[in-house]
Structure formats: C-alpha cells, structure tokens
Write a protein that holds these residues in place. Sequence first.
Motif, mmCIF file in Angstrom:
data_model
loop_
_atom_site.group_PDB
_atom_site.id
_atom_site.type_symbol
_atom_site.label_atom_id
_atom_site.label_comp_id
_atom_site.label_asym_id
_atom_site.label_seq_id
_atom_site.Cartn_x
_atom_site.Cartn_y
_atom_site.Cartn_z
ATOM 1 N N ILE A 183 2.273 -5.238 1.568
ATOM 2 C CA ILE A 183 3.011 -4.690 0.448
ATOM 3 C C ILE A 183 4.635 -4.801 0.954
ATOM 4 C CG2 ILE A 183 3.576 -2.676 -0.592
ATOM 5 C CD1 ILE A 183 0.427 -1.910 -0.211
ATOM 6 N N ARG A 239 6.109 -6.065 -4.448
ATOM 7 C CA ARG A 239 4.990 -7.159 -4.662
ATOM 8 C C ARG A 239 3.984 -6.878 -3.444
ATOM 9 N NH1 ARG A 239 5.918 -10.425 -0.527
ATOM 10 N NH2 ARG A 239 4.868 -12.810 -0.939
ATOM 11 N N SER A 240 2.923 -7.578 -3.653
ATOM 12 C CA SER A 240 1.815 -7.580 -2.595
ATOM 13 C C SER A 240 1.012 -8.909 -2.229
ATOM 14 C CB SER A 240 0.879 -6.375 -2.943
ATOM 15 O OG SER A 240 -0.029 -6.789 -4.127
ATOM 16 N N ALA A 259 7.849 -2.838 -0.561
ATOM 17 C CA ALA A 259 8.396 -1.774 -1.291
ATOM 18 C C ALA A 259 9.684 -1.259 -1.311
ATOM 19 C CB ALA A 259 7.532 -0.291 -0.555
ATOM 20 N N THR A 304 -6.286 -3.755 -5.525
ATOM 21 C CA THR A 304 -5.166 -4.266 -5.109
ATOM 22 C C THR A 304 -4.223 -4.375 -6.421
ATOM 23 O OG1 THR A 304 -5.896 -6.594 -5.200
ATOM 24 C CG2 THR A 304 -6.010 -5.774 -3.083
ATOM 25 N N SER A 305 -4.466 -4.540 -7.511
ATOM 26 C CA SER A 305 -3.808 -4.583 -8.766
ATOM 27 C C SER A 305 -3.509 -3.402 -9.311
ATOM 28 C CB SER A 305 -4.434 -5.704 -9.567
ATOM 29 O OG SER A 305 -5.509 -5.361 -10.198
ATOM 30 N N ILE A 345 6.604 -0.214 -5.700
ATOM 31 C CA ILE A 345 5.941 -1.405 -5.074
ATOM 32 C C ILE A 345 6.265 -2.726 -5.518
ATOM 33 C CG2 ILE A 345 3.624 -2.211 -4.451
ATOM 34 C CD1 ILE A 345 2.589 0.540 -4.096
ATOM 35 N N PRO A 356 -0.771 -0.345 -6.472
ATOM 36 C CA PRO A 356 0.624 -0.133 -7.242
ATOM 37 C C PRO A 356 0.457 1.145 -7.820
ATOM 38 C CG PRO A 356 -0.487 -2.427 -7.601
ATOM 39 C CD PRO A 356 -1.626 -1.522 -6.819
#
Length: 171
Positions: free
Chosen positions: A72, A137-138, A74, A122-123, A135, A127
């Motif tokens: 992640i 991007r991951s 941040a 995860t989506s 946040i 977030p």
Amino acid sequence: MREHLDQTDRRLVKLLSQDAQAGVNRLAEKMAISVPTVRSRLRNLLDRNLVKIVGLLNLTERPELISAIVGINAQGRGRALEIARRIAELPFVNSASVVTGRFDIIVDVTVAGDIADLYRITSELIPGVGELGEIVRSETFVVMASCNRWVSLPDGCWSDGVEPPARKEPA
C-alpha cells in the motif's frame, strides 16, 4: 523505549516457539530452573503482550485458503503507523507493517473463499480505513506457493461469523 528480554525470557520464548504444548514442568526441566520461576516469567510475558500462545495452521496444506500480500502507498502525512493499525484490525488481515521501500505498508491477508472475496477485501475493506485520498494505490500479490508458512487464522476465516463485504452490484 522498548526493553530487551533477558537471556532466561529469550530461552523461554525460543522453547515455546519450538513447542507451545510443552508444559511448565517440561519447560522448567529443559531450562534447569524452578517451575514457579517459569510460571511467573511466562505470566509476565503474556501479561505484557510480548508472547501469545496460539495454534498455527500450515497454510501450504490448505487449498481452501488464499494468502496474499498487499503493498500500500499511503498519503498519511506521517500517519502510516495509524493507518496500519486500522488495517490490522480488519477481518482477514494477519498483520499490517510500516516498511521501507516502494510501499509504505505491507499487509498479510488470508481469505477463506474465492478470489472475488480477496478482491472485495483489497478494493473495499482496506481502502475504507483511510480518509479520502489517504490510500493512494495498492498492489496485491497472491501467494502461489510457499515454504514453512504457518499462520494464526485472522478474524473472518472459517466459521466465526465474519464475512467479507457484500458484492456491490453495478449501477
């Protein structure tokens, strides 16, 4: 400042990490110290949240579980640890760590379900812990194979009643 464990506590922790089923009498015998001393030291380690005695599952042998590592990025303005703590409290999360390198936080996830469940976690879940834009991007890495991968199952896996978030239907 964190204090270091003394040699006796380190030896006790090492023995427990090798066999957490060993009783206090057996530990005292192996360490050549008294049973009350082992009992007292173990209680102290547990009370100070320095040791947790749990059953671990060999994740490599469980095809119904999906393991993933999530990196992640941040924009926490110096609050990466606070964000990691919130992520660590989510169901299906084994741990969240502030790290150096291309990611700010690395999250270890175990999901009982299918890849769609992992995607929702995860989506949506991860977030959702941050404020808007916190946040950035991951990137998710699904573990395809592992060696010596023993985990304590996180909340949400199997029959404890916590389920992944419901699928959002397209509008």
